[in-house]
Design a protein around this motif. Structure first.
Motif, PDB file in Angstrom:
ATOM      1  N   LEU A   5      69.219  73.783  -0.976  1.00 27.92           N
ATOM      2  CA  LEU A   5      70.469  73.057  -0.755  1.00 27.92           C
ATOM      3  C   LEU A   5      71.072  72.580  -2.067  1.00 27.92           C
ATOM      4  N   THR A   6      70.219  72.115  -2.963  1.00 27.51           N
ATOM      5  CA  THR A   6      70.693  71.679  -4.291  1.00 27.51           C
ATOM      6  C   THR A   6      71.293  72.861  -5.048  1.00 27.51           C
ATOM      7  N   TYR A   7      70.628  74.007  -4.976  1.00 28.89           N
ATOM      8  CA  TYR A   7      71.131  75.217  -5.651  1.00 28.89           C
ATOM      9  C   TYR A   7      72.531  75.566  -5.132  1.00 28.89           C
ATOM     10  N   TYR A   8      72.698  75.571  -3.803  1.00 23.97           N
ATOM     11  CA  TYR A   8      73.988  75.946  -3.223  1.00 23.97           C
ATOM     12  C   TYR A   8      75.081  74.943  -3.596  1.00 23.97           C
ATOM     13  N   GLN A   9      74.744  73.685  -3.594  1.00 21.94           N
ATOM     14  CA  GLN A   9      75.736  72.657  -3.940  1.00 21.94           C
ATOM     15  C   GLN A   9      76.158  72.771  -5.406  1.00 21.94           C
ATOM     16  N   GLU A  10      75.186  72.994  -6.283  1.00 21.43           N
ATOM     17  CA  GLU A  10      75.496  73.128  -7.710  1.00 21.43           C
ATOM     18  C   GLU A  10      76.329  74.371  -7.981  1.00 21.43           C
ATOM     19  N   HIS A  11      75.933  75.490  -7.383  1.00 18.39           N
ATOM     20  CA  HIS A  11      76.664  76.739  -7.639  1.00 18.39           C
ATOM     21  C   HIS A  11      78.019  76.765  -6.934  1.00 18.39           C
ATOM     22  N   LEU A  12      78.153  76.040  -5.863  1.00 17.27           N
ATOM     23  CA  LEU A  12      79.467  75.916  -5.233  1.00 17.27           C
ATOM     24  C   LEU A  12      80.450  75.290  -6.219  1.00 17.27           C
ATOM     25  N   LYS A  13      80.035  74.238  -6.900  1.00 22.92           N
ATOM     26  CA  LYS A  13      80.895  73.589  -7.897  1.00 22.92           C
ATOM     27  C   LYS A  13      81.199  74.515  -9.073  1.00 22.92           C
ATOM     28  N   ILE A  14      80.158  75.255  -9.517  1.00 24.27           N
ATOM     29  CA  ILE A  14      80.340  76.190 -10.638  1.00 24.27           C
ATOM     30  C   ILE A  14      81.392  77.243 -10.298  1.00 24.27           C
ATOM     31  N   TYR A  15      81.268  77.840  -9.119  1.00 18.02           N
ATOM     32  CA  TYR A  15      82.185  78.920  -8.744  1.00 18.02           C
ATOM     33  C   TYR A  15      83.576  78.373  -8.422  1.00 18.02           C
ATOM     34  N   GLN A  16      83.656  77.176  -7.873  1.00 14.28           N
ATOM     35  CA  GLN A  16      84.974  76.566  -7.631  1.00 14.28           C
ATOM     36  C   GLN A  16      85.691  76.316  -8.948  1.00 14.28           C
ATOM     37  N   THR A  17      84.954  75.846  -9.955  1.00 16.73           N
ATOM     38  CA  THR A  17      85.536  75.627 -11.288  1.00 16.73           C
ATOM     39  C   THR A  17      86.026  76.946 -11.876  1.00 16.73           C
ATOM     40  N   GLN A  18      85.211  78.008 -11.717  1.00 17.39           N
ATOM     41  CA  GLN A  18      85.600  79.328 -12.220  1.00 17.39           C
ATOM     42  C   GLN A  18      86.872  79.832 -11.546  1.00 17.39           C
ATOM     43  N   VAL A  19      86.981  79.618 -10.253  1.00 18.70           N
ATOM     44  CA  VAL A  19      88.180  80.055  -9.515  1.00 18.70           C
ATOM     45  C   VAL A  19      89.415  79.352 -10.061  1.00 18.70           C
ATOM     46  N   GLU A  20      89.300  78.063 -10.317  1.00 17.84           N
ATOM     47  CA  GLU A  20      90.433  77.306 -10.863  1.00 17.84           C
ATOM     48  C   GLU A  20      90.816  77.803 -12.255  1.00 17.84           C
ATOM     49  N   LYS A  21      89.814  78.031 -13.115  1.00 12.74           N
ATOM     50  CA  LYS A  21      90.090  78.524 -14.473  1.00 12.74           C
ATOM     51  C   LYS A  21      90.762  79.897 -14.433  1.00 12.74           C
ATOM     52  N   LEU A  22      90.246  80.770 -13.583  1.00 13.65           N
ATOM     53  CA  LEU A  22      90.784  82.124 -13.501  1.00 13.65           C
ATOM     54  C   LEU A  22      92.204  82.119 -12.930  1.00 13.65           C
ATOM     55  N   TYR A  23      92.472  81.185 -12.017  1.00 11.96           N
ATOM     56  CA  TYR A  23      93.831  81.078 -11.482  1.00 11.96           C
ATOM     57  C   TYR A  23      94.814  80.676 -12.582  1.00 11.96           C
ATOM     58  N   LYS A  24      94.391  79.751 -13.427  1.00 14.62           N
ATOM     59  CA  LYS A  24      95.239  79.321 -14.553  1.00 14.62           C
ATOM     60  C   LYS A  24      95.484  80.481 -15.515  1.00 14.62           C
ATOM     61  N   ARG A  25      94.438  81.290 -15.769  1.00 13.92           N
ATOM     62  CA  ARG A  25      94.594  82.468 -16.649  1.00 13.92           C
ATOM     63  C   ARG A  25      95.556  83.472 -16.029  1.00 13.92           C
ATOM     64  N   MET A  26      95.445  83.672 -14.715  1.00 11.86           N
ATOM     65  CA  MET A  26      96.366  84.583 -14.029  1.00 11.86           C
ATOM     66  C   MET A  26      97.814  84.105 -14.175  1.00 11.86           C
ATOM     67  N   THR A  27      98.023  82.805 -14.005  1.00 11.20           N
ATOM     68  CA  THR A  27      99.372  82.242 -14.130  1.00 11.20           C
ATOM     69  C   THR A  27      99.905  82.430 -15.552  1.00 11.20           C
ATOM     70  N   ALA A  28      99.034  82.175 -16.530  1.00  6.93           N
ATOM     71  CA  ALA A  28      99.437  82.331 -17.930  1.00  6.93           C
ATOM     72  C   ALA A  28      99.791  83.783 -18.246  1.00  6.93           C
ATOM     73  N   LEU A  29      98.989  84.715 -17.748  1.00  2.75           N
ATOM     74  CA  LEU A  29      99.251  86.137 -17.993  1.00  2.75           C
ATOM     75  C   LEU A  29     100.540  86.580 -17.310  1.00  2.75           C
ATOM     76  N   SER A  30     100.792  86.074 -16.120  1.00  3.10           N
ATOM     77  CA  SER A  30     102.037  86.410 -15.410  1.00  3.10           C
ATOM     78  C   SER A  30     103.252  85.907 -16.188  1.00  3.10           C
ATOM     79  N   THR A  31     103.133  84.687 -16.684  1.00  2.27           N
ATOM     80  CA  THR A  31     104.232  84.108 -17.474  1.00  2.27           C
ATOM     81  C   THR A  31     104.459  84.895 -18.765  1.00  2.27           C
ATOM     82  N   LEU A  32     103.332  85.245 -19.426  1.00  4.14           N
ATOM     83  CA  LEU A  32     103.418  86.004 -20.673  1.00  4.14           C
ATOM     84  C   LEU A  32     104.016  87.381 -20.428  1.00  4.14           C
ATOM     85  N   ARG A  33     103.656  87.978 -19.310  1.00 10.91           N
ATOM     86  CA  ARG A  33     104.188  89.304 -18.967  1.00 10.91           C
ATOM     87  C   ARG A  33     105.698  89.244 -18.775  1.00 10.91           C
TER      88      ARG A  33
END
Length: 590
Positions: A5-33
């Protein structure tokens, strides 16, 4: 001990953070394009009078735009991958809380004629299958269900080692599941295998040289035309027409091949990624290494072979571009070239695909078993002892019951020993029978069981607990029950089984039931059978006095302060307290 349960909770936060970062990169690339597009257009406008400069700006702008588009696609894929990983960890947290009833019930795998699958809540709502299933492809789901129904007592230790090893690889298992989840497969693997194995090539072998010669001549004609070295400038047109005529000779069969491959290309793309994950992982258990070796060829990896086909399928799928179709086919016979590559691939590897698909499905199914093991670190792998007692378990419990409410039992069943279990209604007899049955099924699959310790001599399971009548077959309840009992008698005549029975001969009167049950149990004992029967008929317990191999056990019920109390504890002896009349009175029925 790991803390899932601890593993799932920790990795849930890790992957949620990654999703947010990648969304920001996608937005930046779209704007740059967008900025690159506008800058390129403005640059061409300013330098329009100097066409060389405008052309250079346009070329650079298009190149940067395509590069940013490619990066955006890559980042989007990474984001989708991490979103699936978020879903996987959220699901595990949800299931750990006891909320899993919305998942696949596996009803398609129920079989009333199977040895035990209908009786022990193996499939259906709240079933063991619904609880453990994490498969992501249909073939893996089917293989998991087949493993639970296999009744296979060979190579249990090999399966234990494989499941144990996969349980230590939570990250790899989740990446495998996420990769598989991202691709929607339209055509079942077995249909693809049948198509590949029965495929008949329509292009002759000489086509290899025709393609080579035609391509070389096309390059030569283009070069001569470009350098104005050709005396007949119309030759390129005639050559283009010749290429289209040659392509047209095979267009009907090419269209048929294209329609077939269009439905399977996503499957091959998915399997290439999954094979790559299997090939590049280090396994130590014998069974996993055997499966890994099954997809390895001397010359090339199976994943690379699948990628080659996937590229050829994509190339054939792109034939609908009108300009590419005319000039590609007219000058380079691209449809024929791509079809030829696909046919050569099928000829060389078509018979090996079945093994590769089987390995992918195997890991899909065994990842589910590995996840179940990882999620229950307190469960133990039974010690396999082919010469010992059938079951010698301490604190044996049902794996789906709440640990805070579950009452465990010690159980020792010798070979060719038969238990008669009596008890009041709701005292725990049926749950106990399913607990013992699941011990056998899970141990045979190679899974850890809900117990503090267990020594187990592998045995196949057969049950009769939920017989029903059938309007379709025009059979009464009693006849259906007799048919099931005959099925058991025929089965144990061929090989040993652990027999689990719950209140047999319910479809007849009490006198017939008592006589018939006694004779049936005597027949089972005489055939050296091992098993358990639960009953309300106390007269059946008299057999213990006549046969040494029969032992009586019971679950008790007590009335304390005018309330019914159960301790759900297995005790040696015969139940004396039945509760039907008390419950009728308590509920104001009588």
């Amino acid at each position: 001990m790991n803390k899932p349960l601890t593993y799932y909770q920790e990795h849930l936060k890790i992957y949620q953070t990654q999703v947010e970062k990648l969304y920001k990169r996608m937005t930046a690339l779209s704007t740059l394009r967008l900025l690159v597009f506008l800058a390129t257009g403005f640059g061409i406008y300013l330098s329009f009078e100097y066409w060389q400069v405008a052309l250079l700006i346009g070329a650079i702008g298009i190149g940067v735009f395509v590069f940013l588009l490619s990066k955006h696609t890559d980042v989007k894929s990474q984001r989708n991958f991490n979103k699936v990983l978020v879903d996987i960890n959220e699901d595990e947290i949800k299931i750990a809380s006891g909320d899993f009833y919305d998942r696949d019930k596996g009803l398609q795998f129920q079989d009333p004629n199977h040895f035990y699958s209908l009786d022990i809540d193996l499939f259906g709502r709240g079933s063991f299958f619904q609880f453990i299933n994490r498969t992501t492809i249909n073939e893996g789901t089917e293989q998991l269900a087949n493993a639970l129904k296999a009744n296979d007592i060979d190579n249990i230790v090999l399966r234990q080692e494989a499941i144990k090893e996969l349980s230590t690889k939570p990250k790899w298992r989740q990446h495998y599941s996420a990769t598989s989840t991202l691709v929607e497969v339209e055509t079942p693997a077995k249909h693809i295998i049948n198509w590949l194995q029965s495929y008949q090539s329509f292009l002759p072998k000489i086509m290899k040289w025709v393609l080579l010669v035609f391509t070389l001549l096309s390059i030569l004609i283009l070069a001569l035309t470009f350098f104005n070295s050709m005396t007949n400038q119309g030759l390129i047109g005639y050559w283009l027409l010749l290429g289209l005529i040659i392509t047209g000779l095979y267009v009907k069969k090419t269209n048929i091949l294209s329609s077939k491959t269009d439905k399977v290309k996503d499957t091959f793309r998915q399997y290439a990624l999954l094979l790559d994950l299997i090939e590049n992982e280090n396994f130590s258990s014998q069974l996993l290494k055997q499966k890994q070796q099954k997809i390895q060829l001397d010359t090339e990896k199976a994943s690379n072979i699948f990628k080659k086909l996937s590229r050829s399928l994509d190339a054939l799928d792109n034939r609908n571009n009108i300009i590419g179709a005319i000039f590609g086919n007219g000058l380079f016979l691209t449809d024929i070239k791509n079809s030829y590559r696909i046919e050569k691939w099928i000829e060389q590897y078509g018979n090996k695909v079945k093994d590769w698909f089987e390995v992918v499905a195997f890991f899909d199914a065994y990842n589910a078993l590995g996840t179940y093991t990882y999620n229950h670190p307190q469960f133990i792998f039974p010690k396999i002892d082919t010469q010992g007692v059938v079951i010698n378990a301490q604190s044996l419990g049902h794996p789906l019951l709440d640990v805070n409410k579950r009452v465990d039992s010690d159980l020792t069943v010798e070979n060719e020993q038969f238990f008669i279990v009596t008890g009041a209604n709701m005292a725990g007899k049926s749950t106990f029978l399913r607990t013992v049955s699941l011990h056998i099924v899970m141990a045979n699959v190679g899974l850890p069981i809900c117990a503090k310790s267990s020594k187990y001599s592998p045995v196949k399971l057969i049950t009769s607990m939920r017989t029903t009548d059938s309007l379709t077959d025009d059979s009464s309840y009693f006849f259906s029950e007799l048919t099931r009992l005959k099925y058991i008698v025929d089965a144990i005549a061929k090989e040993p089984y652990f027999i689990v029975l719950d209140e047999i001969l319910k479809g007849t009167n009490s006198t017939d039931k008592a006589i018939g049950s006694k004779k049936f149990v005597e027949k089972l004992v005489a055939s050296n059978a091992t098993g358990i029967i639960a009953t309300h008929d106390l007269s059946l317990c008299e057999i213990e006095k006549e046969l040494d191999d029969v032992k009586n056990y019971y679950f008790d019920a007590e009335i304390v302060n005018d309330e019914l109390h159960f301790d759900y504890t297995l005790k040696e002896g015969i139940c004396q307290n039945m509760n039907a009349s008390f419950l009728l009175k308590k509920m104001n029925i009588v």
